[in-house]
Enzyme design. Sequence first.
Site, short mmCIF file in Angstrom:
data_model
loop_
_atom_site.label_atom_id
_atom_site.label_comp_id
_atom_site.label_asym_id
_atom_site.label_seq_id
_atom_site.Cartn_x
_atom_site.Cartn_y
_atom_site.Cartn_z
CB SER A 74 -0.95 0.05 1.26
OG SER A 74 -0.57 -0.82 2.33
CG HIS A 90 -3.70 -1.00 -3.04
ND1 HIS A 90 -4.34 0.28 -2.79
CD2 HIS A 90 -3.12 -1.14 -1.73
CE1 HIS A 90 -4.04 0.44 -1.60
NE2 HIS A 90 -3.49 -0.42 -0.78
CD GLU A 115 -6.16 2.07 -5.87
OE1 GLU A 115 -6.65 3.25 -5.62
OE2 GLU A 115 -5.13 1.82 -5.27
CG ASN A 160 -5.34 4.16 0.53
OD1 ASN A 160 -6.55 4.02 0.90
ND2 ASN A 160 -4.55 2.98 0.82
N1 LIG Z 1 -4.80 -4.39 6.06
C1 LIG Z 1 -5.25 -3.32 5.00
O1 LIG Z 1 -6.37 -3.08 5.13
C2 LIG Z 1 -4.36 -3.23 3.65
C3 LIG Z 1 -4.91 -2.75 2.65
C4 LIG Z 1 -4.43 -2.97 1.21
C5 LIG Z 1 -3.36 -3.38 1.38
N2 LIG Z 1 -2.39 -4.10 2.44
C6 LIG Z 1 -1.18 -4.38 2.19
O2 LIG Z 1 -1.49 -5.91 2.34
C7 LIG Z 1 -0.07 -6.53 3.04
C8 LIG Z 1 -0.58 -7.35 4.04
O3 LIG Z 1 -1.20 -6.80 5.10
P1 LIG Z 1 -1.88 -7.50 6.04
O4 LIG Z 1 -2.65 -6.25 6.89
O5 LIG Z 1 -2.47 -8.73 5.78
O6 LIG Z 1 -0.80 -8.00 7.20
P2 LIG Z 1 -0.75 -9.21 8.08
O7 LIG Z 1 0.36 -8.68 9.18
O8 LIG Z 1 -2.03 -9.32 8.74
O9 LIG Z 1 -0.24 -10.45 7.36
C9 LIG Z 1 1.05 -10.61 6.77
C10 LIG Z 1 1.28 -12.08 6.93
O10 LIG Z 1 2.53 -12.28 6.09
C11 LIG Z 1 3.36 -13.05 6.50
N3 LIG Z 1 4.80 -12.96 5.94
C12 LIG Z 1 5.60 -12.13 6.66
N4 LIG Z 1 6.52 -12.40 5.78
C13 LIG Z 1 6.58 -13.45 5.06
C14 LIG Z 1 7.19 -14.08 4.16
N5 LIG Z 1 8.81 -13.82 4.21
N6 LIG Z 1 6.97 -15.26 3.43
C15 LIG Z 1 5.52 -15.65 3.89
N7 LIG Z 1 4.82 -14.99 4.69
C16 LIG Z 1 5.21 -13.81 5.16
C17 LIG Z 1 3.06 -13.05 7.95
O11 LIG Z 1 3.37 -14.17 8.71
C18 LIG Z 1 1.60 -12.76 8.22
O12 LIG Z 1 0.81 -13.82 8.23
C19 LIG Z 1 0.79 -5.36 3.33
O13 LIG Z 1 1.63 -5.07 2.32
C20 LIG Z 1 -0.20 -4.28 3.62
O14 LIG Z 1 0.22 -2.81 3.26
C21 LIG Z 1 -3.23 -3.91 3.62
#
Ligand SMILES: NC(=O)c1ccc[n+]([C@@H]2O[C@H](COP(=O)([O-])OP(=O)(O)OC[C@H]3O[C@@H](n4cnc5c(N)ncnc54)[C@H](O)[C@@H]3O)[C@@H](O)[C@H]2O)c1
Length: 683
Positions: A122, A143, A155, A193
């Site tokens: 993001s 995204h 996106e 965003n």
């Molecule tokens: N939460 C939101 O509203 C939102 C919206 C759009 C985009 N995003 C993006 O999505 C991505 C994930 O966000 P999230 O909220 O799901 O995070 P989260 O912390 O809930 O989940 C991340 C997961 O990735 C795993 N992980 C970490 N390193 C890893 C690796 N090397 N190999 C495999 N798995 C690995 C972790 O164990 C965890 O389960 C981020 O880049 C975030 O910016 C989040």
Amino acid sequence: MSQYEVQNFAVIGAGNMGSGIAQKIATEGFPVLLVDLDDDKVENGLQTIRTLLEQGVERKIFRPQQAEAILGRIEGTSDWQRLADVDMVIEAVFEDLDVKRLVFQRLSDVTRADCILATNTSSFFVREVAEVTPNPERVLGLHYFFHPAKNRLVEVIAHDGTDPAAYAAAWAAQEALGKTPIDSADAPGFVVNRYFVPWLNEAVRLLEEGVADIATIDWAAKKAFDIGMGPFELMNVTGVPIAMHAATTLGHQLHPFYLPAARLQEQVNVHQVNWDLSGDADQSKYDQIADRLLGVVFYIAAQLVDEGVSTVEDSDIGARVGLRWSQGPFQLINQVGAARARLLAEAITTRWELPLPKLLADAGDAGIPIHLVALGDRPPLKSVWINRPDAMNALNPAVTDQLASALDMALAEAEHGVVLGGSGKAFIAGADIKFFVDHLRADTFAQIQEFTERGQQLLGRIGAATQPVVARVQGLALGGGAETALACDWIVASPKASLGFPETGIGIYPGLGGTQRLPRRIGLPLAKYLVYSGQILGARQAQQIGLVDEVVPFGDLDAACATAAQRGKAPARSAPVTCAHADWQPLWDFFEQYSVDQILSGEADPCGVTVLEKAVKKMGHKSYNALKQAERLFDEGAALQLDAALKLELRDLAEVFAHADALEGLSALIEGRRPSFQSPALT
Ligand SMILES: NC(=O)c1ccc[n+]([C@@H]2O[C@H](COP(=O)([O-])OP(=O)(O)OC[C@H]3O[C@@H](n4cnc5c(N)ncnc54)[C@H](O)[C@@H]3O)[C@@H](O)[C@H]2O)c1
């Protein structure tokens, strides 16, 4: 055929986003691998999905067997070698650039060279992730928005080196998943965003400056943007620290205007609690609050277009689909008027010593044009695209007029033909029912007549054109949507397409050629069956009876449309006199033999044939008046040339709309209830 064909997926990171993305993919019928660092983390992600599906079963969104089938398509693993045969990987690991880069390096090693690699970052540039891979041309951004199994917006972001074929395949894959993709440049915050986060931040600034309290700001924001939650309540739901981090990143990448308000930082770093929403709104503060919040959105949305990050249309779709605003930034600009919108934005830009976007500076009294229909190229064809995904591309007078002029231009410029399509989940879900209801209630039927006449003229132009027009039916094509497809020379559909004529169930008949072009394509008996029963057909069924010319996977739709256009104009069709497929013979015979009255009175015996019994039962729920009028049009029109036959639909329009069943059926649809039609006076 593209070198990138997406039939299966993997998601890396089984957290909030990754598990939701995997759930959505499986719900749409595709196999998906869910990968995380170890088996426990994978299991956590799977458990999240199981819980959500169980809730879905309790709320009757899914049947237990469906939930089981969805789970059956998701395979959890921590073994990266399993990625060797995957067509598209979506990365959703922690928002940490080093972690993401390591993941992409590893992905480059274990995946096929034609596997598309997407990041759900993001806050980073997609190019920052792509540049560590040996093959950045297959890397792009996708995204998603929370919750990705429910929020349809995505996106799609190409970095400078993304292969356009990979981008097109990724876009088609999102459509196959029922998502609404919008395009974004590889820029800070992408599209939504970029204005949403500053909108939250501005709300905190208003609090910080003492303009109003939280309850008042939330109330005013809800009223100004016609939304269910104000900015403070939204931050409480999605996480106050997330808002602060997002603002910090934008501020560093763009300008201090985007940096988090001091009060937001204090809330996260010192108080470490959610906002206190209690209190009564002070309604005298409305204008001050609304002007500031609107000004921020107007400035940024116009700036995004100036910078080439997004378009007017995509910015609006982003707000309506992703944020569930009832109007997008540019619709709001046009609603308040360009001159006033400019003043509101100027109040922001002057304060922060930012230039006023040219789009706003130049906007005349007519406001900023918003194209509901886009004219473009899908080589070798010209394309005409209905771009109203949040309204399922429903036809209303504005869409029909824009469609007519876009089609004229496309036909004038095309060398090989025109492809007609729609963005999002639907090709065209039908006519705008609210338009009909509003005019029936206001006693202005003439508007409905005019709209239908213009619609018929528009569809008539397709037939009269010298260039072939191909309907690219990727999703729902109901009522006026199916009729639009029928007016095209060729219909190319995805396996997810569905076509049907539900009009008699809402008290009217198909008025854009459904009672005339349909029998000429599939035969009178089957046309009667479809219109009387309202039965919606999947793409393959439609193909069996010749309603659809070809069914191809999503990724091949454009190529198949180009091939169809090579066949040139379709010859004039005369109704087939025999049934195209043995499975359909009982329906053919039944509807060839019996009239509406014979069927409804029970004189026609379905002889225990299930499909006939079902059809008869369905007819019992339709408007008798509409069925009888449709029957008259079918029978009279069958003896006429198409042009004369189509005029019958216009001739009888006033009669069908004047009947009480029309207002009842149309209103019931809007109100989400079963209509109560007048009973047939059968002897
Ligand atoms: N939460 C939101 O509203 C939102 C919206 C759009 C985009 N995003 C993006 O999505 C991505 C994930 O966000 P999230 O909220 O799901 O995070 P989260 O912390 O809930 O989940 C991340 C997961 O990735 C795993 N992980 C970490 N390193 C890893 C690796 N090397 N190999 C495999 N798995 C690995 C972790 O164990 C965890 O389960 C981020 O880049 C975030 O910016 C989040």
